[in-house]
Write a protein that holds these residues in place. Structure first.
Motif, PDB file in Angstrom:
ATOM      1  N   VAL A 192       2.417  -4.330 -13.607  1.00 37.33           N
ATOM      2  CA  VAL A 192       3.046  -3.751 -14.797  1.00 37.33           C
ATOM      3  C   VAL A 192       4.139  -2.760 -14.400  1.00 37.33           C
ATOM      4  O   VAL A 192       5.238  -2.758 -14.964  1.00 37.33           O
ATOM      5  CB  VAL A 192       1.983  -3.062 -15.676  1.00 37.33           C
ATOM      6  CG1 VAL A 192       2.650  -2.307 -16.835  1.00 37.33           C
ATOM      7  CG2 VAL A 192       0.991  -4.091 -16.219  1.00 37.33           C
ATOM      8  N   SER A 193       3.864  -1.930 -13.388  1.00 31.80           N
ATOM      9  CA  SER A 193       4.842  -0.926 -12.950  1.00 31.80           C
ATOM     10  C   SER A 193       6.075  -1.572 -12.349  1.00 31.80           C
ATOM     11  O   SER A 193       7.192  -1.033 -12.443  1.00 31.80           O
ATOM     12  CB  SER A 193       4.203   0.018 -11.928  1.00 31.80           C
ATOM     13  OG  SER A 193       3.133   0.740 -12.498  1.00 31.80           O
ATOM     14  N   SER A 194       5.893  -2.735 -11.721  1.00 36.24           N
ATOM     15  CA  SER A 194       7.030  -3.400 -11.075  1.00 36.24           C
ATOM     16  C   SER A 194       8.090  -3.807 -12.096  1.00 36.24           C
ATOM     17  O   SER A 194       9.275  -3.901 -11.772  1.00 36.24           O
ATOM     18  CB  SER A 194       6.546  -4.629 -10.294  1.00 36.24           C
ATOM     19  OG  SER A 194       6.079  -5.639 -11.179  1.00 36.24           O
ATOM     20  N   ILE A 195       7.678  -4.046 -13.342  1.00 41.81           N
ATOM     21  CA  ILE A 195       8.629  -4.399 -14.395  1.00 41.81           C
ATOM     22  C   ILE A 195       9.572  -3.233 -14.662  1.00 41.81           C
ATOM     23  O   ILE A 195      10.726  -3.403 -15.062  1.00 41.81           O
ATOM     24  CB  ILE A 195       7.884  -4.798 -15.683  1.00 41.81           C
ATOM     25  CG1 ILE A 195       7.000  -6.026 -15.420  1.00 41.81           C
ATOM     26  CG2 ILE A 195       8.846  -5.093 -16.820  1.00 41.81           C
ATOM     27  CD1 ILE A 195       7.773  -7.248 -14.965  1.00 41.81           C
ATOM     28  N   ALA A 199       8.422   0.310  -6.926  1.00 42.14           N
ATOM     29  CA  ALA A 199       8.151  -0.531  -5.760  1.00 42.14           C
ATOM     30  C   ALA A 199       6.649  -0.707  -5.552  1.00 42.14           C
ATOM     31  O   ALA A 199       5.869   0.217  -5.756  1.00 42.14           O
ATOM     32  CB  ALA A 199       8.785   0.086  -4.517  1.00 42.14           C
ATOM     33  N   MET A 200       6.273  -1.907  -5.149  1.00 44.99           N
ATOM     34  CA  MET A 200       4.859  -2.188  -4.882  1.00 44.99           C
ATOM     35  C   MET A 200       4.459  -1.696  -3.502  1.00 44.99           C
ATOM     36  O   MET A 200       5.266  -1.711  -2.577  1.00 44.99           O
ATOM     37  CB  MET A 200       4.586  -3.693  -4.952  1.00 44.99           C
ATOM     38  CG  MET A 200       4.750  -4.319  -6.310  1.00 44.99           C
ATOM     39  SD  MET A 200       4.242  -6.069  -6.246  1.00 44.99           S
ATOM     40  CE  MET A 200       4.535  -6.562  -7.932  1.00 44.99           C
ATOM     41  N   ASP A 201       3.203  -1.290  -3.360  1.00 43.20           N
ATOM     42  CA  ASP A 201       2.668  -1.006  -2.036  1.00 43.20           C
ATOM     43  C   ASP A 201       2.651  -2.299  -1.229  1.00 43.20           C
ATOM     44  O   ASP A 201       2.374  -3.382  -1.769  1.00 43.20           O
ATOM     45  CB  ASP A 201       1.247  -0.452  -2.139  1.00 43.20           C
ATOM     46  CG  ASP A 201       1.225   0.946  -2.757  1.00 43.20           C
ATOM     47  OD1 ASP A 201       2.256   1.631  -2.690  1.00 43.20           O
ATOM     48  OD2 ASP A 201       0.166   1.332  -3.294  1.00 43.20           O
ATOM     49  N   GLU A 202       2.933  -2.189   0.050  1.00 46.73           N
ATOM     50  CA  GLU A 202       3.076  -3.386   0.878  1.00 46.73           C
ATOM     51  C   GLU A 202       1.841  -4.282   0.873  1.00 46.73           C
ATOM     52  O   GLU A 202       1.968  -5.509   0.713  1.00 46.73           O
ATOM     53  CB  GLU A 202       3.431  -2.987   2.315  1.00 46.73           C
ATOM     54  CG  GLU A 202       3.738  -4.186   3.201  1.00 46.73           C
ATOM     55  CD  GLU A 202       4.246  -3.757   4.574  1.00 46.73           C
ATOM     56  OE1 GLU A 202       4.253  -4.602   5.483  1.00 46.73           O
ATOM     57  OE2 GLU A 202       4.602  -2.571   4.730  1.00 46.73           O
ATOM     58  N   PRO A 203       0.607  -3.744   1.038  1.00 49.27           N
ATOM     59  CA  PRO A 203      -0.564  -4.643   1.049  1.00 49.27           C
ATOM     60  C   PRO A 203      -0.714  -5.408  -0.264  1.00 49.27           C
ATOM     61  O   PRO A 203      -1.022  -6.607  -0.250  1.00 49.27           O
ATOM     62  CB  PRO A 203      -1.740  -3.684   1.276  1.00 49.27           C
ATOM     63  CG  PRO A 203      -1.133  -2.479   1.925  1.00 49.27           C
ATOM     64  CD  PRO A 203       0.228  -2.349   1.320  1.00 49.27           C
ATOM     65  N   VAL A 204      -0.475  -4.725  -1.389  1.00 45.84           N
ATOM     66  CA  VAL A 204      -0.602  -5.384  -2.682  1.00 45.84           C
ATOM     67  C   VAL A 204       0.511  -6.406  -2.857  1.00 45.84           C
ATOM     68  O   VAL A 204       0.289  -7.522  -3.351  1.00 45.84           O
ATOM     69  CB  VAL A 204      -0.579  -4.351  -3.827  1.00 45.84           C
ATOM     70  CG1 VAL A 204      -0.590  -5.058  -5.188  1.00 45.84           C
ATOM     71  CG2 VAL A 204      -1.762  -3.404  -3.713  1.00 45.84           C
TER      72      VAL A 204
END
Length: 223
Positions: A192-195, A199-204
Motif C-alpha cells: 500500500v505504501s509503495s503506491i 521505497a520497499m525494504d529489500e527483503p520484502v
C-alpha cells in the motif's frame, strides 16, 4: 463420573473415570458401600480423571473417613493433568517445595485435612490460566481484524496491477510474507505504501518479486 471396582485378594482397586464434580462424593460412597466385608485395603486410581474442582476435597475426605471407620489403609495413585496440579499445589503449601518429576502417591489423608483453601486456590489458578489463554486468543483475533483493511487494500492493488483474482493476490502476499519472514500485515502495508512512492525494504521487495513471478508463471500455464 464412573467408578469401576475390582477386588483381588481382599484389596479393592477403584478406578475413577471422568470429572470429580458435583455428585462425585455420593458416587464414591455408593462404590465403597458395595465393597465386600473382607476388604482389607483400598487403592483409588485417578489415572482417568480429567478434572477435579473443590468437590475433590470432600471426595478424598469420604475415602479417608471410610478407611478410618473400617480400620483399613487407603491410597490414592496416578495423579495426572489438572487433578495432579491441584495436589502438587497442596503438597507445595505443606512442605514448601515439591518435585514435579515424582508422581504423587500418598494416603488420601495426607491431602485432605487442613488443605481446603489450597485446593480452592489451585482450582482458581487453573481457571485463571484458562482465562489468560482465552484473553490472548481474543487479542490475536482483534489484531487480525485490525489488519484486514490494509490487507484488503493490498489485495486490491495486486488484483488491479496483475489482473489476478482475490485468491491469487492473497497467495502472493502470503508467499512473500513467508519468504521475507515478516508478518503478512507488514507485507500488505508495504504494498500500500509503495503506491505513495515509499521505497520497499529489500527483503520484502525481493520476496514480492519472487512471489509475483511465480504467480504470473502459474497463470500462464493455466491459460
Amino acid at each position: 463420573m464412573v467408578i469401576d471396582a475390582e477386588v483381588c485378594e481382599n484389596q479393592a482397586v477403584l478406578c475413577v473415570r471422568g470429572e470429580i464434580v458435583y455428585g462425585a462424593v455420593e458416587a464414591l460412597g455408593g462404590a465403597l458401600d458395595r465393597l465386600p466385608a473382607a476388604t482389607d485395603s483400598i487403592v483409588l486410581d485417578m489415572a482417568d480423571v480429567t478434572f477435579m474442582d473443590s468437590v475433590g476435597l470432600r471426595f478424598l475426605q469420604e475415602l479417608d473417613d471410610f478407611g478410618c471407620r473400617h480400620a483399613i489403609p487407603v491410597r490414592v495413585i496416578n495423579w495426572r493433568g489438572q487433578p495432579r496440579r491441584v495436589m502438587e499445589f497442596a503438597q507445595q503449601d505443606r512442605t514448601g517445595a515439591t518435585d514435579r518429576d515424582e508422581p504423587v502417591d500418598e494416603p488420601a489423608a495426607a491431602f485432605t485435612a487442613g488443605n481446603g483453601a489450597t485446593v480452592f486456590s489451585a482450582v482458581a489458578l487453573e481457571r485463571a490460566e484458562a482465562v489468560d489463554r482465552l484473553s490472548e486468543q481474543v487479542q490475536q483475533l482483534q489484531q487480525a481484524l485490525a489488519s484486514h483493511p490494509v490487507i484488503d487494500q493490498a489485495r486490491g492493488i495486486l488484483m488491479a496491477a496483475e489482473a489476478c483474482t482475490a485468491d491469487q493476490a492473497w497467495d502472493i502476499l502470503r508467499e512473500a510474507s513467508q519468504h521475507a519472514n515478516v508478518k503478512l500485515r507488514q507485507v500488505a502495508a508495504t504494498v500500500v505504501s509503495s503506491i505513495e512512492g515509499v521505497a520497499m525494504d529489500e527483503p520484502v521487495r525481493d520476496a514480492l518479486k519472487s512471489a509475483l513471478a511465480r504467480s504470473r508463471a502459474a497463470r500462464v500455464r493455466k491459460a
